[in-house]
Design an enzyme around this catalytic site. Structure first.
Site, PDB file in Angstrom:
ATOM      1  CB  ILE A  14       7.208 -26.040 -68.440  1.00  0.00           C
ATOM      2  CG1 ILE A  14       8.041 -24.761 -68.300  1.00  0.00           C
ATOM      3  CG2 ILE A  14       5.874 -25.883 -67.710  1.00  0.00           C
ATOM      4  CD1 ILE A  14       7.382 -23.533 -68.922  1.00  0.00           C
ATOM      5  CG  ASP A  15      12.688 -27.746 -66.591  1.00  0.00           C
ATOM      6  OD1 ASP A  15      12.530 -28.971 -66.394  1.00  0.00           O
ATOM      7  OD2 ASP A  15      12.839 -26.933 -65.659  1.00  0.00           O
TER       8      ASP A  15
ATOM      9  NE  ARG B 248       4.897 -15.539 -57.352  1.00  0.00           N
ATOM     10  CZ  ARG B 248       4.222 -16.585 -57.105  1.00  0.00           C
ATOM     11  NH1 ARG B 248       4.672 -17.470 -56.310  1.00  0.00           N
ATOM     12  NH2 ARG B 248       3.086 -16.684 -57.632  1.00  0.00           N
TER      13      ARG B 248
ATOM     14  CD  GLN C 189       4.540 -26.503 -58.247  1.00  0.00           C
ATOM     15  OE1 GLN C 189       5.592 -26.170 -57.707  1.00  0.00           O
ATOM     16  NE2 GLN C 189       3.381 -26.068 -57.819  1.00  0.00           N
TER      17      GLN C 189
ATOM     18  CG  HIS D 160       2.275 -25.871 -64.067  1.00  0.00           C
ATOM     19  ND1 HIS D 160       3.019 -25.254 -63.101  1.00  0.00           N
ATOM     20  CD2 HIS D 160       1.054 -26.037 -63.516  1.00  0.00           C
ATOM     21  CE1 HIS D 160       2.288 -25.041 -62.025  1.00  0.00           C
ATOM     22  NE2 HIS D 160       1.088 -25.522 -62.249  1.00  0.00           N
TER      23      HIS D 160
ATOM     24  CB  ALA E   7      10.712 -22.821 -59.764  1.00  0.00           C
TER      25      ALA E   7
ATOM     26  CB  THR F 143      16.865 -22.377 -59.533  1.00  0.00           C
ATOM     27  OG1 THR F 143      16.762 -23.197 -58.366  1.00  0.00           O
ATOM     28  CG2 THR F 143      15.580 -21.626 -59.730  1.00  0.00           C
TER      29      THR F 143
ATOM     30  CB  ILE G   6      16.440 -29.447 -54.106  1.00  0.00           C
ATOM     31  CG1 ILE G   6      15.692 -30.734 -54.440  1.00  0.00           C
ATOM     32  CG2 ILE G   6      16.793 -28.749 -55.401  1.00  0.00           C
ATOM     33  CD1 ILE G   6      14.707 -31.111 -53.417  1.00  0.00           C
TER      34      ILE G   6
ATOM     35  CB  THR H  62       7.699 -26.022 -54.587  1.00  0.00           C
ATOM     36  OG1 THR H  62       6.501 -25.233 -54.520  1.00  0.00           O
ATOM     37  CG2 THR H  62       7.490 -27.270 -53.756  1.00  0.00           C
TER      38      THR H  62
END
Ligand SMILES: [Zn+2]
Length: 320
Positions: free
Chosen positions: A118-119, A47, A116, A134, A35, A39, A245, A204
């Site tokens: 889904i975008d 989370r 991971q 995912h 994720a 972001t 990142i 992650t």
């Protein structure tokens, strides 16, 4: 013998220089991202403090419950309401991390991008070999006849989207809680990692099964971790960088291939094709990270009683 690079001391610059060096020495790099990669494009993670799980769902249900197979089957309207408000970011754009990875792929060094998320942002940036563990909100399919629909169709309709061919309910090709990951994707990911001479894990916290366990398939310890917070692999990794990142990858990956000819890599897209899968779009809670598998199993029974059969069938149809 491999000596561990200094993990603690040293400024960001020297760590980035070390990463640059590792990348230069490697010919078969695999990236595994979570994720945190998204972001930086303005998509909240699940989370984190500001994460979706910690936001008000706007309903009486908890976000973590809404994104489950059972909930989707029993309350599709509420699911789609939440989904449209919290999980769809059609205007998000790839960031420096996505773009840097595309450069690395074009230079022939990056062999697979396992995500991971889904975008669809890796593909939007131009990644060719993307394994979406995912699934993706960009792919949707009719649960009755398998007809495929793009995200635009979902956005253009309100409430539950129905198939314009048979009237069946459409679902996103993403893995919900209680559902299993597409085997083919997991296999592809493991295969890629087994062949890798460098694994870069980024964005992650490595608490999500099965991605959290992927590093074990490496035959060496050449793992680089780039994440704002720490992960359980930090101490074993060859290099750990607690930073953005996007910034790190952008600095460490050359704008053009060093010297020799670029071998403009692969063009398969394992994982982008289907995936009508299962399991979670997001993560398990940290407290459970010790036995993510167990939680998986605990949730299985619920999945059984739902309609996995049907979903599988439609999925097959969708593949044709
Ligand atoms: Zn249909």
């Amino acid at each position: 013998m491999e000596t561990r690079l200094d993990r603690y001391a040293g400024a960001k610059e020297s760590k980035i220089a070390q990463l640059r060096q590792l990348i230069e020495e490697s010919d078969n790099i695999v990236f595994l991202g979570g994720a945190g990669v998204s972001t930086e494009s303005g998509i909240p993670d699940f989370r984190g403090g500001e994460g979706i799980y910690n936001q008000e769902s706007g309903t009486k249900y908890r976000p973590v419950d809404i994104i489950s197979h059972t909930f989707f089957m029993e309350h599709p309207e509420e699911f789609y309401d939440f989904y449209r408000r919290k999980l769809l970011y059609p205007d998000a754009k790839p960031n420096k991390a996505h773009k840097a990875l595309v450069r690395l792929e074009k230079q022939g060094k990056l062999k697979a991008t396992i995500t991971q998320n889904i975008d669809n942002l890796h593909q939007a940036a131009g990644s060719k070999t993307t394994i979406e563990l995912h699934g993706s909100v960009f792919r949707n399919y009719c649960m009755e006849c398998g007809k495929k629909f793009k995200l635009d169709y979902i956005l253009a309709h309100e409430g539950i989207p129905y198939c314009d061919k048979c009237g069946g309910m459409i679902r996103p090709d993403m893995v919900l809680y209680e559902e299993n990951l597409e085997h083919e994707n997991v296999d592809s990911a493991i295969k890629a990692i087994k062949k890798a001479d460098l694994l870069i894990i980024g964005g992650t916290s490595l608490t999500v099964y099965p991605a959290a366990t992927f590093a074990q398939f490496l035959k060496h310890d050449k793992v680089v971790i780039i994440n704002k917070s720490s992960t359980y692999l930090d101490l074993q990794a060859l290099l750990t960088i607690h930073d953005s990142i996007g910034e790190v990858l952008d600095s460490a990956i050359p704008k053009r291939a060093p010297s020799k000819k670029t071998a403009s890599g692969s063009s398969k897209t394992t994982g982008t094709k289907k995936t009508a899968a299962k399991k979670t779009p997001a993560k398990k809670t940290t407290a459970k990270k010790a036995s993510p598998k167990k939680e998986e199993n605990e949730k299985k029974p619920a999945a059984k009683k739902a309609t996995p059969k049907k979903a599988t069938t439609s999925k097959k149809a969708a593949k044709k």
